[in-house]
Design a protein around this motif. Structure first.
Motif, PDB file in Angstrom:
ATOM      1  N   LEU A   1      31.487 -23.246 -29.489  1.00 51.01           N
ATOM      2  CA  LEU A   1      30.118 -23.463 -29.004  1.00 51.01           C
ATOM      3  C   LEU A   1      29.105 -23.351 -30.136  1.00 51.01           C
ATOM      4  O   LEU A   1      28.123 -24.099 -30.177  1.00 51.01           O
ATOM      5  N   MET A   2      29.345 -22.430 -31.063  1.00 42.79           N
ATOM      6  CA  MET A   2      28.438 -22.298 -32.218  1.00 42.79           C
ATOM      7  C   MET A   2      28.456 -23.580 -33.055  1.00 42.79           C
ATOM      8  O   MET A   2      27.405 -24.057 -33.492  1.00 42.79           O
ATOM      9  N   GLN A   3      29.638 -24.150 -33.275  1.00 41.15           N
ATOM     10  CA  GLN A   3      29.742 -25.386 -34.045  1.00 41.15           C
ATOM     11  C   GLN A   3      29.025 -26.531 -33.337  1.00 41.15           C
ATOM     12  O   GLN A   3      28.291 -27.294 -33.966  1.00 41.15           O
TER      13      GLN A   3
ATOM     14  N   LEU B   1      24.300 -30.060 -32.824  1.00 44.12           N
ATOM     15  CA  LEU B   1      23.207 -30.513 -31.960  1.00 44.12           C
ATOM     16  C   LEU B   1      21.865 -30.238 -32.632  1.00 44.12           C
ATOM     17  O   LEU B   1      20.977 -31.085 -32.642  1.00 44.12           O
ATOM     18  N   GLN B   2      21.701 -29.043 -33.199  1.00 43.05           N
ATOM     19  CA  GLN B   2      20.457 -28.685 -33.867  1.00 43.05           C
ATOM     20  C   GLN B   2      20.175 -29.636 -35.033  1.00 43.05           C
ATOM     21  O   GLN B   2      19.053 -30.091 -35.217  1.00 43.05           O
ATOM     22  N   LYS B   3      21.209 -29.975 -35.804  1.00 46.52           N
ATOM     23  CA  LYS B   3      21.047 -30.878 -36.937  1.00 46.52           C
ATOM     24  C   LYS B   3      20.564 -32.250 -36.484  1.00 46.52           C
ATOM     25  O   LYS B   3      19.699 -32.848 -37.110  1.00 46.52           O
TER      26      LYS B   3
ATOM     27  N   CYS C   1      25.911 -37.002 -26.920  1.00 50.47           N
ATOM     28  CA  CYS C   1      27.333 -36.689 -27.094  1.00 50.47           C
ATOM     29  C   CYS C   1      27.542 -35.200 -27.368  1.00 50.47           C
ATOM     30  O   CYS C   1      28.465 -34.584 -26.828  1.00 50.47           O
ATOM     31  N   PHE C   2      26.695 -34.605 -28.213  1.00 45.36           N
ATOM     32  CA  PHE C   2      26.817 -33.167 -28.497  1.00 45.36           C
ATOM     33  C   PHE C   2      26.522 -32.339 -27.248  1.00 45.36           C
ATOM     34  O   PHE C   2      27.206 -31.351 -26.977  1.00 45.36           O
ATOM     35  N   ASN C   3      25.511 -32.727 -26.499  1.00 46.20           N
ATOM     36  CA  ASN C   3      25.204 -32.025 -25.250  1.00 46.20           C
ATOM     37  C   ASN C   3      26.343 -32.161 -24.246  1.00 46.20           C
ATOM     38  O   ASN C   3      26.671 -31.211 -23.533  1.00 46.20           O
ATOM     39  N   PHE C   4      26.942 -33.328 -24.181  1.00 48.05           N
ATOM     40  CA  PHE C   4      28.071 -33.575 -23.283  1.00 48.05           C
ATOM     41  C   PHE C   4      29.227 -32.644 -23.641  1.00 48.05           C
ATOM     42  O   PHE C   4      29.838 -32.013 -22.769  1.00 48.05           O
TER      43      PHE C   4
END
Length: 134
Positions: free
Chosen positions: A119-121, A126-128, A96-99
Motif C-alpha cells: 500500500l505504501m508503494q 499515486l502521489q507522484k 489505475c493507481f487508485n484502482f
C-alpha cells in the motif's frame, strides 16, 4: 500430475509478470489498460507473484504505459462496466493507481506487513502521478 502442475504455475507466473510489458512493446496499449482495471487480473497477479512483488511490477507497468501514452496515439479509451452500465474511460495513471489501491485495501490478508509495504508503494506512485494531467 505434480510436475505438470508446477510447470503450469511457472508459465502463469511468467505471463502475469511479463504480459503487459510485451503487449506495450507491440503497442497494444488499450488492451494493457484494460488489464490494469481488471480485478481478476490484478488479484491473480498479486496472488501468484506475491503482494509486494506484484505491486512493484504493476506500478512499473502503469508508469511505462503512462510514458507510452504521452508519446503514442495508440491509446484511446476502453469501455468499463460501472454497476449496470458501460462507460468510456480514457487512460489515466491516477485511476489505475487508485484502482490498485482499492483492491489492496479490500484484500483480506494475514500478511499485514507485506500488505502495508504494498500500500505504501501504491500510495507513493499515486502521489507522484497526481501532479500529471493524463
Amino acid at each position: 500430475d505434480e510436475p505438470q502442475k508446477y510447470e503450469n504455475i511457472e508459465i502463469i507466473s511468467i505471463a502475469l509478470q511479463t504480459l503487459p510489458y510485451h503487449m506495450m512493446c507491440s503497442l497494444q496499449l488499450n488492451a494493457v489498460f484494460s488489464f490494469f482495471v481488471d480485478k481478476t487480473f490484478i488479484k491473480d497477479r498479486l496472488s501468484i507473484l506475491g503482494v509486494e512483488q506484484g505491486v512493484k511490477r504493476h506500478i512499473a507497468d502503469i508508469q511505462k504505459l503512462h510514458e507510452l501514452a504521452l508519446t503514442h496515439d495508440g491509446i484511446h479509451s476502453i469501455h468499463l462496466k460501472k454497476k449496470t452500465e458501460f462507460i468510456s474511460m480514457n487512460f489515466c495513471a491516477i485511476y489505475c493507481f487508485n484502482f490498485l489501491a482499492d483492491i489492496l485495501w479490500k484484500m483480506n490478508s494475514q500478511l499485514f506487513e507485506e500488505m502495508h509495504r504494498a500500500l505504501m508503494q501504491a500510495g507513493r506512485a499515486l502521489q507522484k502521478y497526481t501532479s500529471f494531467n493524463d
